[in-house]
Design a protein around this motif. Structure first.
Motif, mmCIF file in Angstrom:
data_model
loop_
_atom_site.group_PDB
_atom_site.id
_atom_site.type_symbol
_atom_site.label_atom_id
_atom_site.label_comp_id
_atom_site.label_asym_id
_atom_site.label_seq_id
_atom_site.Cartn_x
_atom_site.Cartn_y
_atom_site.Cartn_z
ATOM 1 N N LEU A 81 -0.084 6.708 16.059
ATOM 2 C CA LEU A 81 1.191 6.789 16.699
ATOM 3 C C LEU A 81 1.594 5.511 17.416
ATOM 4 C CD1 LEU A 81 3.937 8.109 17.906
ATOM 5 C CD2 LEU A 81 2.373 9.026 19.431
ATOM 6 N N ASP A 82 2.765 4.906 17.231
ATOM 7 C CA ASP A 82 2.962 3.607 17.839
ATOM 8 C C ASP A 82 3.046 3.855 19.304
ATOM 9 O OD1 ASP A 82 4.394 1.586 19.327
ATOM 10 O OD2 ASP A 82 5.679 1.018 17.425
ATOM 11 N N ARG A 83 2.172 3.290 20.203
ATOM 12 C CA ARG A 83 2.355 3.551 21.804
ATOM 13 C C ARG A 83 3.638 3.259 22.431
ATOM 14 N NH1 ARG A 83 -3.537 1.791 24.020
ATOM 15 N NH2 ARG A 83 -2.379 -0.345 24.211
ATOM 16 N N ALA A 84 4.666 2.580 21.890
ATOM 17 C CA ALA A 84 6.033 2.247 22.429
ATOM 18 C C ALA A 84 6.969 3.438 21.754
ATOM 19 C CB ALA A 84 6.407 1.026 22.054
ATOM 20 N N ALA A 85 6.456 4.175 21.137
ATOM 21 C CA ALA A 85 7.164 5.401 20.618
ATOM 22 C C ALA A 85 7.909 6.202 21.714
ATOM 23 C CB ALA A 85 6.778 6.313 19.636
ATOM 24 N N ASP A 86 9.120 6.900 21.743
ATOM 25 C CA ASP A 86 9.586 7.523 22.774
ATOM 26 C C ASP A 86 8.752 8.781 22.960
ATOM 27 O OD1 ASP A 86 11.679 5.608 23.302
ATOM 28 O OD2 ASP A 86 13.155 7.127 21.939
ATOM 29 N N CYS A 87 8.205 9.469 22.006
ATOM 30 C CA CYS A 87 7.442 10.554 21.883
ATOM 31 C C CYS A 87 5.895 10.288 22.236
ATOM 32 C CB CYS A 87 7.590 11.401 20.523
ATOM 33 S SG CYS A 87 6.896 10.565 19.414
ATOM 34 N N ALA A 88 5.471 9.138 22.516
ATOM 35 C CA ALA A 88 4.120 9.011 22.740
ATOM 36 C C ALA A 88 3.695 9.607 24.050
ATOM 37 C CB ALA A 88 3.910 7.295 22.932
ATOM 38 N N PRO A 89 4.454 9.764 25.164
ATOM 39 C CA PRO A 89 3.732 10.541 26.375
ATOM 40 C C PRO A 89 3.887 11.989 25.996
ATOM 41 C CG PRO A 89 5.559 9.283 27.015
ATOM 42 C CD PRO A 89 5.648 9.024 25.338
ATOM 43 N N ALA A 90 4.689 12.453 25.187
ATOM 44 C CA ALA A 90 4.307 14.155 24.730
ATOM 45 C C ALA A 90 3.014 14.091 23.926
ATOM 46 C CB ALA A 90 5.652 14.503 23.995
ATOM 47 N N PHE A 91 2.769 13.432 23.002
ATOM 48 C CA PHE A 91 1.479 13.618 22.113
ATOM 49 C C PHE A 91 0.296 13.116 22.984
ATOM 50 C CE2 PHE A 91 4.638 13.775 18.656
ATOM 51 C CZ PHE A 91 4.200 14.543 18.029
ATOM 52 N N THR A 92 0.607 12.220 24.045
ATOM 53 C CA THR A 92 -0.633 11.754 24.744
ATOM 54 C C THR A 92 -1.196 13.024 25.490
ATOM 55 O OG1 THR A 92 0.028 9.424 24.814
ATOM 56 C CG2 THR A 92 -1.272 10.508 26.671
ATOM 57 N N ALA A 93 -0.266 13.856 25.976
ATOM 58 C CA ALA A 93 -0.394 15.131 26.891
ATOM 59 C C ALA A 93 -0.555 16.370 26.075
ATOM 60 C CB ALA A 93 0.665 15.355 27.859
ATOM 61 N N ALA A 94 -0.151 16.683 24.944
ATOM 62 C CA ALA A 94 -0.223 17.662 24.220
ATOM 63 C C ALA A 94 -1.634 18.097 23.587
ATOM 64 C CB ALA A 94 0.746 17.610 22.961
ATOM 65 N N GLU A 95 -1.887 19.170 23.482
ATOM 66 C CA GLU A 95 -3.385 19.800 23.052
ATOM 67 C C GLU A 95 -3.114 20.057 21.661
ATOM 68 O OE1 GLU A 95 -6.609 23.479 23.926
ATOM 69 O OE2 GLU A 95 -4.814 23.282 25.063
ATOM 70 N N TRP A 96 -1.694 20.623 21.281
ATOM 71 C CA TRP A 96 -1.819 20.903 19.672
ATOM 72 C C TRP A 96 -0.811 20.101 18.957
ATOM 73 C CZ3 TRP A 96 -4.646 24.605 17.585
ATOM 74 C CH2 TRP A 96 -5.413 25.520 18.339
ATOM 75 N N LEU A 97 -0.851 19.834 17.786
ATOM 76 C CA LEU A 97 0.269 19.190 17.055
ATOM 77 C C LEU A 97 0.246 19.837 15.576
ATOM 78 C CD1 LEU A 97 -1.381 17.056 14.832
ATOM 79 C CD2 LEU A 97 -1.751 15.741 17.076
ATOM 80 N N ALA A 98 1.355 19.497 14.808
ATOM 81 C CA ALA A 98 1.258 19.891 13.475
ATOM 82 C C ALA A 98 1.598 18.799 12.566
ATOM 83 C CB ALA A 98 2.286 21.072 13.266
ATOM 84 N N VAL A 99 0.884 18.823 11.501
ATOM 85 C CA VAL A 99 1.228 17.727 10.651
ATOM 86 C C VAL A 99 1.985 18.424 9.339
ATOM 87 C CG1 VAL A 99 0.298 15.875 9.096
ATOM 88 C CG2 VAL A 99 -0.853 16.366 11.348
ATOM 89 N N TRP B 179 0.998 -1.368 0.052
ATOM 90 C CA TRP B 179 -0.249 -0.048 -0.028
ATOM 91 C C TRP B 179 0.846 1.249 0.129
ATOM 92 C CZ3 TRP B 179 -4.676 1.680 -1.057
ATOM 93 C CH2 TRP B 179 -5.284 2.834 -0.614
ATOM 94 N N ALA B 180 0.777 2.057 -1.125
ATOM 95 C CA ALA B 180 1.727 3.218 -1.204
ATOM 96 C C ALA B 180 0.836 4.294 -0.309
ATOM 97 C CB ALA B 180 1.814 3.702 -2.622
ATOM 98 N N SER B 181 1.797 5.060 0.422
ATOM 99 C CA SER B 181 1.165 6.190 1.143
ATOM 100 C C SER B 181 1.987 7.308 1.193
ATOM 101 C CB SER B 181 0.970 5.698 2.642
ATOM 102 O OG SER B 181 0.564 6.372 3.538
ATOM 103 N N GLY B 182 1.170 8.459 1.390
ATOM 104 C CA GLY B 182 2.060 9.614 1.509
ATOM 105 C C GLY B 182 2.698 9.641 2.923
ATOM 106 N N VAL B 183 3.725 10.641 3.207
ATOM 107 C CA VAL B 183 4.596 10.721 4.238
ATOM 108 C C VAL B 183 4.383 12.181 4.858
ATOM 109 C CG1 VAL B 183 7.054 10.374 5.187
ATOM 110 C CG2 VAL B 183 6.336 9.042 3.499
ATOM 111 N N THR B 184 4.218 11.983 6.325
ATOM 112 C CA THR B 184 4.021 13.088 7.206
ATOM 113 C C THR B 184 5.114 13.133 8.052
ATOM 114 O OG1 THR B 184 2.519 12.343 8.729
ATOM 115 C CG2 THR B 184 1.607 13.315 6.734
ATOM 116 N N VAL B 185 5.155 14.320 8.843
ATOM 117 C CA VAL B 185 6.015 14.332 10.075
ATOM 118 C C VAL B 185 4.974 14.963 10.842
ATOM 119 C CG1 VAL B 185 7.964 15.344 11.302
ATOM 120 C CG2 VAL B 185 8.454 14.111 9.071
ATOM 121 N N VAL B 186 4.859 14.640 12.140
ATOM 122 C CA VAL B 186 3.972 15.080 13.044
ATOM 123 C C VAL B 186 4.834 15.679 14.259
ATOM 124 C CG1 VAL B 186 2.057 14.900 14.555
ATOM 125 C CG2 VAL B 186 2.133 13.281 12.423
ATOM 126 N N THR B 187 4.384 16.761 14.586
ATOM 127 C CA THR B 187 5.285 17.444 15.790
ATOM 128 C C THR B 187 4.404 18.146 16.772
ATOM 129 O OG1 THR B 187 5.273 19.742 14.611
ATOM 130 C CG2 THR B 187 7.517 18.168 14.108
#
Length: 173
Positions: free
Chosen positions: A60-78, A22-30
């Motif tokens: 987001l993989d729940r084992a990712a190092d950044c998962a706690p930050a995204f779990t708590a953050a109100e805002w994100l950018a794609v 399955w071909a998919s576009g690529v994003t970075v989420v911050t």
């Protein structure tokens, strides 16, 4: 005779192989953590959920190092990446204590770090988090949407992920 564990292991392996087609576009989420430290990850599991209100989801993989930050953050950018941004995709796909080292960013309207030269950027407020299997599905309402424009280095050709590698969409495709 195979055990249920053997069958599940085989199913997961087969599922990964099938999904690599399955071909998919690529994003970075911050996002910015509670102390303002930037966090990010590469995602190809991204889609539009609603046009009114404009809402997207990203997984987001729940084992990712950044998962706690995204779990708590109100805002994100794609950030939707262009064909010339394989290095950026790779940087945020790898485990690293500081994926932002040496990278110039600008704060978005919510303080979320914005990456340079993305083909398009969405600034979003997270409205729901849904744990599903080993991933966390982040639903986010879009509050700002912009494209880079023709003069920007990333151009308008997307970066794709297919068969476990990054690819550029060819001209005329």
């Amino acid at each position: 005779m195979s055990t249920p564990v053997d069958r599940q292991t085989r199913l997961i392996k087969d599922f990964k192989e099938v999904m690599s087609h399955w071909a998919s576009g690529v994003t970075v989420v911050t996002t910015a953590g509670p102390t303002g430290r930037p966090h990010g990850f590469t995602a190809s599991s991204f889609t539009v959920v609603s046009l009114d209100p404009p809402t997207v989801l990203v997984c987001l993989d729940r084992a990712a190092d950044c998962a706690p930050a995204f779990t708590a953050a109100e805002w994100l950018a794609v950030h939707i990446l262009g064909a010339g941004q394989r290095d950026m995709a790779g940087r945020f796909a790898r485990k690293s204590p500081d994926k932002f080292a040496g990278l110039a960013t600008e704060p978005g309207r919510s303080g979320t770090p914005l990456l340079p030269d993305a083909v398009a950027t969405l600034e979003c407020r997270t409205v729901r988090r849904l744990p599903v299997g080993d991933h966390l599905v982040l639903f986010a309402e879009v509050h700002d949407a912009r494209t880079a424009g023709e003069e920007e280095p990333a151009g308008d050709r997307p970066l794709l992920y297919h068969r476990r590698a990054f690819h550029a969409l060819g001209h005329g495709a």
